[in-house]
Scaffold this active site. Structure first.
Site, PDB file in Angstrom:
ATOM      1  N   ASN A  68      18.236 -23.522  28.293  1.00 29.71           N
ATOM      2  CA  ASN A  68      17.293 -23.414  29.258  1.00 29.71           C
ATOM      3  C   ASN A  68      17.969 -22.726  30.454  1.00 29.71           C
ATOM      4  OD1 ASN A  68      18.472 -25.967  29.540  1.00 29.71           O
ATOM      5  ND2 ASN A  68      16.763 -26.507  31.022  1.00 29.71           N
TER       6      ASN A  68
ATOM      7  N   GLU B 196      27.144 -36.512  36.310  1.00 30.97           N
ATOM      8  CA  GLU B 196      27.789 -35.356  36.520  1.00 30.97           C
ATOM      9  C   GLU B 196      27.696 -35.192  37.888  1.00 30.97           C
ATOM     10  OE1 GLU B 196      25.748 -32.402  33.828  1.00 30.97           O
ATOM     11  OE2 GLU B 196      27.308 -32.469  32.510  1.00 30.97           O
TER      12      GLU B 196
ATOM     13  N   CYS C 195      15.030 -29.492  32.728  1.00 26.25           N
ATOM     14  CA  CYS C 195      14.749 -31.120  32.493  1.00 26.25           C
ATOM     15  C   CYS C 195      14.170 -31.790  33.468  1.00 26.25           C
ATOM     16  CB  CYS C 195      16.239 -31.550  31.917  1.00 26.25           C
ATOM     17  SG  CYS C 195      17.451 -31.165  33.502  1.00 26.25           S
TER      18      CYS C 195
ATOM     19  N   GLU D  69      23.451 -35.821  29.107  1.00 19.84           N
ATOM     20  CA  GLU D  69      22.458 -35.520  30.079  1.00 19.84           C
ATOM     21  C   GLU D  69      21.206 -35.098  28.958  1.00 19.84           C
ATOM     22  OE1 GLU D  69      22.468 -35.906  33.206  1.00 19.84           O
ATOM     23  OE2 GLU D  69      24.410 -36.157  33.131  1.00 19.84           O
TER      24      GLU D  69
HETATM   25  P1  NAD Z   1      19.376 -29.543  21.593  1.00 24.39           P
HETATM   26  O1  NAD Z   1      19.812 -31.100  21.785  1.00 24.39           O
HETATM   27  O2  NAD Z   1      18.864 -29.053  20.420  1.00 24.39           O
HETATM   28  O3  NAD Z   1      20.860 -28.572  21.572  1.00 24.39           O
HETATM   29  C1  NAD Z   1      21.532 -28.733  22.922  1.00 24.39           C
HETATM   30  C2  NAD Z   1      22.970 -28.330  22.263  1.00 24.39           C
HETATM   31  O4  NAD Z   1      23.606 -29.222  21.216  1.00 24.39           O
HETATM   32  C3  NAD Z   1      22.867 -26.954  21.833  1.00 24.39           C
HETATM   33  O5  NAD Z   1      24.063 -26.129  22.092  1.00 24.39           O
HETATM   34  C4  NAD Z   1      23.101 -27.143  20.205  1.00 24.39           C
HETATM   35  O6  NAD Z   1      23.504 -26.304  19.448  1.00 24.39           O
HETATM   36  C5  NAD Z   1      23.871 -28.364  20.138  1.00 24.39           C
HETATM   37  N1  NAD Z   1      23.654 -29.517  19.056  1.00 24.39           N
HETATM   38  C6  NAD Z   1      22.525 -29.756  18.323  1.00 24.39           C
HETATM   39  N2  NAD Z   1      22.863 -30.490  17.286  1.00 24.39           N
HETATM   40  C7  NAD Z   1      24.045 -30.801  17.518  1.00 24.39           C
HETATM   41  C8  NAD Z   1      25.011 -31.775  16.765  1.00 24.39           C
HETATM   42  N3  NAD Z   1      24.247 -32.671  15.695  1.00 24.39           N
HETATM   43  N4  NAD Z   1      26.139 -32.042  17.290  1.00 24.39           N
HETATM   44  C9  NAD Z   1      26.641 -31.402  18.240  1.00 24.39           C
HETATM   45  N5  NAD Z   1      25.913 -30.523  18.889  1.00 24.39           N
HETATM   46  C10 NAD Z   1      24.568 -30.335  18.432  1.00 24.39           C
HETATM   47  O7  NAD Z   1      18.680 -29.042  23.028  1.00 24.39           O
HETATM   48  P2  NAD Z   1      18.191 -27.700  23.219  1.00 24.39           P
HETATM   49  O8  NAD Z   1      16.711 -27.604  22.615  1.00 24.39           O
HETATM   50  O9  NAD Z   1      19.006 -26.515  23.328  1.00 24.39           O
HETATM   51  O10 NAD Z   1      17.630 -28.159  24.977  1.00 24.39           O
HETATM   52  C11 NAD Z   1      16.477 -28.580  25.356  1.00 24.39           C
HETATM   53  C12 NAD Z   1      16.864 -29.915  25.660  1.00 24.39           C
HETATM   54  O11 NAD Z   1      17.566 -30.126  26.631  1.00 24.39           O
HETATM   55  C13 NAD Z   1      15.439 -30.803  26.292  1.00 24.39           C
HETATM   56  O12 NAD Z   1      15.289 -32.051  25.923  1.00 24.39           O
HETATM   57  C14 NAD Z   1      15.990 -30.993  27.844  1.00 24.39           C
HETATM   58  O13 NAD Z   1      15.686 -32.008  28.595  1.00 24.39           O
HETATM   59  C15 NAD Z   1      17.524 -30.991  27.821  1.00 24.39           C
HETATM   60  N6  NAD Z   1      18.275 -30.861  28.896  1.00 24.39           N
HETATM   61  C16 NAD Z   1      18.593 -31.790  29.688  1.00 24.39           C
HETATM   62  C17 NAD Z   1      19.099 -31.603  30.791  1.00 24.39           C
HETATM   63  C18 NAD Z   1      19.821 -32.847  31.926  1.00 24.39           C
HETATM   64  O14 NAD Z   1      20.481 -32.365  32.873  1.00 24.39           O
HETATM   65  N7  NAD Z   1      19.450 -33.740  31.652  1.00 24.39           N
HETATM   66  C19 NAD Z   1      19.492 -30.205  31.356  1.00 24.39           C
HETATM   67  C20 NAD Z   1      18.805 -29.003  30.571  1.00 24.39           C
HETATM   68  C21 NAD Z   1      18.246 -29.587  29.348  1.00 24.39           C
END
Ligand code: NAD
Length: 487
Positions: free
Chosen positions: A152, A464, A284, A250
């Site tokens: 995002n 963080e 998020c 996060e």
């Molecule tokens: P996601 O969990 O699908 O993927 C995030 C990252 O993790 C990607 O690089 C993905 O390739 C990797 N990943 C996926 N499966 C994995 C595994 N089994 N092992 C290791 N890595 C793996 O999330 P997304 O769809 O890319 O992002 C959206 C989510 O991120 C939303 O839930 C959002 O709330 C969250 N987010 C949180 C924050 C925060 O600071 N709390 C900030 C931004 C986004």
């Protein structure tokens, strides 16, 4: 279309398997990139390079690390226009937003941690009995660490992890989202030109279940910093638990904005509109549940819906665009399904809810969605309980502040909240009771990089930002020196 390759030991390389993932521009549907599809063998090469580089980088003086990281920040500034365009192409977000928010913040992340390490201090303790001694806390880099980030805010969140990891003297294996890999690659060019030695920063692209999982499993990796969804975070936490390595997680949010009876709507309204729909609601921290004191409900809802209707959805390159495309059509389907569940559970669409009409021909096939406001959705609906991560908000009334707090706390998440009131003691009373890692009062997403940032409950573990990030990426030893003096 061009290829996006891994960056290992200072060189750009394809995957050993030769496989690639194709990615299209979510705003136009045009083919965009062929991204290296990394696996455990690529991660192993990156880990060997990182381990070798650590022998030098781990002992490089803070002033020298700082100088190189500041040069990276300057390199990001110098390529602002190009990076913003690439971020816009990968994500579908408005170009103006990438230019004003994503890329400047990536530079700020490097600048902040590059200078923070110059002013770091550690604690010391004097022991009096039975033997006089001086204790001091020694912080050392961990070695090789893994940083995994979502789609995002690609470069913004990628650098939010990498900058403190490198500043603390670690070597990094990082993976950006497979949907938005391009600016991470440009960052590697910038880092190389800034003088970062080969192997200190390695980027392995690919799918989460392959490249991401391989980073978490990699024996040389001593800690994982992850931002992404709660389901993924839980899986990573379980694996890090087995391996007994620290994880900073996060995760998702379902953030409430609480509008009290005395809120100044001239300030609150535009900010709540922004907090709901900035970056198409794909942040998020975005507000997705707006809780309004019953005495202001009619006035707030009318003015809010008018303001949302006036927002412009369309071509991310157009200067007047407020909302660009969602990150993919698959993601748009998930967001539409959440709206449909809200309506099936009794909600009413006050505005939006569909694919916008009259888009310019260039973007007519894009993953666009109107900003959507739902009224009357019951609190127990999954539309209110689960993260939507799109341009959708529900509005609810409350009578007493304690009801607003109970509603705000009534999901499994606890990332952020905002409170809108002129009464600061009330703001404090409400803020203190909220299950949220961050509470903003009369503002939203006002970020100071020194403050601890993270979530409670299913929104994550760890913090963080500021010293928290530098500490996460460090091992701690207490050195106890007996002075020989017996008191
Ligand atoms: P996601 O969990 O699908 O993927 C995030 C990252 O993790 C990607 O690089 C993905 O390739 C990797 N990943 C996926 N499966 C994995 C595994 N089994 N092992 C290791 N890595 C793996 O999330 P997304 O769809 O890319 O992002 C959206 C989510 O991120 C939303 O839930 C959002 O709330 C969250 N987010 C949180 C924050 C925060 O600071 N709390 C900030 C931004 C986004």
């Amino acid at each position: 279309m061009y290829d996006v390759d891994h960056f290992i030991n200072g060189s750009f390389e394809a995957s050993l398997s030769g496989e690639r993932i194709s990615r299209e521009n979510p705003a136009t549907g045009a083919s965009l990139r062929a991204v290296a599809r990394g696996n455990a063998a690529d991660v192993a090469r990156a880990a060997d390079a990182a381990q070798r580089a650590f022998a030098v980088w781990g002992r490089t003086p803070a002033a020298e690390r700082s100088r190189i990281l500041l040069a990276i920040a300057a390199g990001i500034d110098a390529r602002l226009d190009e990076l913003a365009r690439l971020e816009c192409e990968d994500t579908g977000k408005p170009l103006a937003l990438a230019r004003a928010l994503d890329i400047p913040r990536a530079a700020a992340n490097f600048r902040y941690f590059a200078t923070a390490i110059l002013h770091d201090a550690s604690e010391s303790f004097v022991t009096e009995r039975p033997v006089h001694a001086i204790n001091y806390v020694l912080r050392k880099p961990l070695g090789v660490v893994g940083c995994i980030s979502p789609w995002n805010l690609p470069l913004y969140l990628f650098t939010w992890k990498i900058a403190p990891a490198l500043a603390s003297g670690n070597c990094v294996i990082a993976k950006p989202s497979e949907l938005t890999p391009t600016t991470a690659t440009v960052l590697c060019e910038i880092a190389r030109a800034a003088g970062l030695p080969p192997g200190v920063l390695n980027v392995v692209h690919g799918l989460g279940a392959e490249a991401g999982q391989a980073i978490v499993d990699c024996p040389q990796v001593r800690a994982i910093s992850f931002t992404g969804g709660t389901v993924t975070g839980r899986r990573i936490a379980a694996r890090c638990g087995e391996r007994l390595i620290p994880a900073s997680l996060e995760l998702g949010g379902k953030n409430a904005a609480i509008v009290c009876e005395d809120a100044d709507l001239s300030v609150a309204l535009p900010e709540i509109v922004r907090s709901s729909f900035l970056n198409q609601g794909e942040i998020c921290l975005c507000s997705s549940r707006i809780l309004v004191h019953r005495s202001r409900m009619k006035e707030f809802t009318e003015r809010f819906v008018d303001a949302v209707r006036a927002m412009k959805v369309g071509d991310p390159l157009a200067a007047e665009t407020d909302l660009g495309a969602l990150v993919s059509k698959a993601h748009r389907e998930k967001v539409i399904a959440a709206i449909e569940r809200g309506v099936a559970d009794g909600g009413v669409v006050a505005c939006g809810g569909g694919v916008p009409r009259g888009l310019a021909p260039r973007v007519a096939q894009g993953a666009f969605l109107e900003p959507t406001v739902l009224l009357g959705v019951p609190a127990e609906s999954s539309c209110v309980q689960e993260e939507t991560f799109g341009p959708v908000v529900t509005v609810h009334g409350f009578d007493r502040h304690r009801d607003a707090v109970a509603m705000a706390n009534g999901t499994r998440y606890g990332l952020a909240a905002s409170v809108w009131t002129r009464d600061l003691s009330r703001a404090h009373r409400i803020a203190a009771k909220l299950d949220a890692g961050t509470v903003w009062v009369n503002c939203w997403m006002l970020r100071d990089l020194r403050v601890p940032f993270g979530g409670v409950k299913d929104s994550g573990i760890g913090r963080e930002g500021g010293h928290e990030a530098l500490r996460f990426f460090s091992d701690v030893s207490n050195v106890c020196i007996a002075t020989g003096e017996v008191l």
